[in-house]
Scaffold this motif. Structure first.
Motif, PDB file in Angstrom:
ATOM      1  N   UNK A 123       0.971  -1.401   0.352  1.00 11.17           N
ATOM      2  CA  UNK A 123      -0.378  -0.465   0.199  1.00 11.17           C
ATOM      3  C   UNK A 123       0.882   1.328  -0.006  1.00 11.17           C
ATOM      4  N   UNK A 163       4.013  -1.054   4.100  1.00 16.31           N
ATOM      5  CA  UNK A 163       2.390  -1.901   4.278  1.00 16.31           C
ATOM      6  C   UNK A 163       1.804  -2.521   3.175  1.00 16.31           C
ATOM      7  N   UNK A 199      -7.523  -5.068   6.241  1.00 17.85           N
ATOM      8  CA  UNK A 199      -7.651  -3.788   7.145  1.00 17.85           C
ATOM      9  C   UNK A 199      -6.327  -3.869   8.893  1.00 17.85           C
ATOM     10  N   UNK A 200      -5.387  -4.202   7.949  1.00 19.23           N
ATOM     11  CA  UNK A 200      -4.728  -4.539   9.180  1.00 19.23           C
ATOM     12  C   UNK A 200      -3.476  -4.038   8.731  1.00 19.23           C
ATOM     13  N   UNK A 201      -2.806  -2.574   8.969  1.00 20.97           N
ATOM     14  CA  UNK A 201      -2.421  -1.447   8.282  1.00 20.97           C
ATOM     15  C   UNK A 201      -0.291  -2.281   9.929  1.00 20.97           C
ATOM     16  N   UNK A 202      -0.332  -3.264   9.138  1.00 21.91           N
ATOM     17  CA  UNK A 202       1.033  -3.648   9.848  1.00 21.91           C
ATOM     18  C   UNK A 202       2.635  -3.467   9.505  1.00 21.91           C
ATOM     19  N   UNK A 203       3.141  -2.534  10.230  1.00 24.96           N
ATOM     20  CA  UNK A 203       4.572  -1.868   9.798  1.00 24.96           C
ATOM     21  C   UNK A 203       5.428  -3.073   9.622  1.00 24.96           C
ATOM     22  N   UNK A 219       1.952  -1.504  18.134  1.00 25.81           N
ATOM     23  CA  UNK A 219       2.652  -2.179  18.405  1.00 25.81           C
ATOM     24  C   UNK A 219       3.417  -2.132  19.246  1.00 25.81           C
ATOM     25  N   UNK A 225       7.588  -4.260  18.852  1.00 23.75           N
ATOM     26  CA  UNK A 225       9.045  -4.937  18.124  1.00 23.75           C
ATOM     27  C   UNK A 225      10.192  -5.477  19.517  1.00 23.75           C
ATOM     28  N   UNK A 240      -4.827  -2.957  16.200  1.00 20.57           N
ATOM     29  CA  UNK A 240      -5.885  -1.963  15.263  1.00 20.57           C
ATOM     30  C   UNK A 240      -6.775  -1.723  15.580  1.00 20.57           C
TER      31      UNK A 240
END
Lengths: 113, 114
Positions: free
Chosen positions: A30, A92, A97-101, B33, B35, B50
């Motif tokens: 994205x 991303x 809908x998971x905005x994991x980095x 998050x 890490x 989220x």
């Protein structure tokens, strides 16, 4: 598994020179972001480029994105000793809908005065 | 302006002990998050959330648990610490209003399990 892979792992240049770091990733994204980390500190966001953008500028930073090659580059122009840090790309994933980095392993940049 | 705060900044922990790393943000960010950062491996996502009330597993979730009872807090718990969990742990948050948002990081917790 990690998404981004930076190249080179380490880079040493003289003050005033330009520094170029590359990032490759594996899946459709994205957007792609670059972060900086000074030794012993948290990460700081530098710039974000969307998947439909090809180039973006912010001050002395220039970021390019090539989605066909799944790669990005970060150029720091006229480097300064204070630019010494580790630089990470993060992606991303597109869809959902998971905005994991997801981060790469980073490039350690040393700018010698 | 606090931003995102982690506690403790460092800790030495005996193997087998339980430990909770705290993370609080005052930016009203939806997403948070955890890490871990290890030399040569970069940052690896442990768990994420989220929005308040929801959590998800990242790349390396085993041995860790999280909860998100409210927007501001996102604690990370090691139920029974092992030496391989020696690492620097970073908490981060982002607005989560769509994917085009940057993450803000805490200063990290350096954990040594002996």
């Amino acid at each position: 598994s990690q998404q981004g892979e930076e190249d080179p792992q380490a880079l040493s240049i003289q003050e005033g020179e330009n520094a170029t770091m590359n990032c490759s990733y594996k899946t459709s994204i994205n957007n792609l972001q670059w972060y900086r980390q000074n030794s012993g500190r948290g990460l700081v966001h530098l710039i974000l480029i969307r998947s439909n953008e090809r180039e973006k500028h912010s001050g002395r930073l220039r970021v390019t994105l090539d989605t066909s090659k799944k790669s990005s580059s970060l150029l720091i122009t006229a480097s300064r000793a204070a630019d010494t840090a580790s630089y990470f790309c993060a992606t991303v994933d597109s869809g959902g809908s998971n905005y994991k980095l997801t981060f790469g392993k980073g490039t350690l940049l040393t700018v010698n005065p | 302006i606090a931003g995102i705060t982690q506690a403790p900044t460092s800790q030495i922990l005996a193997a087998g002990r339980r430990m909770t790393l705290r993370c609080t943000q005052d930016m009203r960010h939806n997403a948070m998050y955890w890490y871990r950062q290890d030399l040569g491996l970069g940052l690896r996502l442990i768990h994420y959330s989220n929005t308040a009330g929801t959590t998800g597993k990242g790349e390396v979730p085993d041995g860790y648990s999280v909860s998100r009872a409210n927007t501001d807090d996102f604690p990370l718990t090691l139920a029974s610490a092992v030496p391989s969990q020696t690492s620097v742990y970073f908490c981060a948050s982002s607005a989560g209003q769509g994917a085009y948002t940057e993450a803000f990081f805490g200063q990290g917790t350096r954990l040594t399990v002996v």
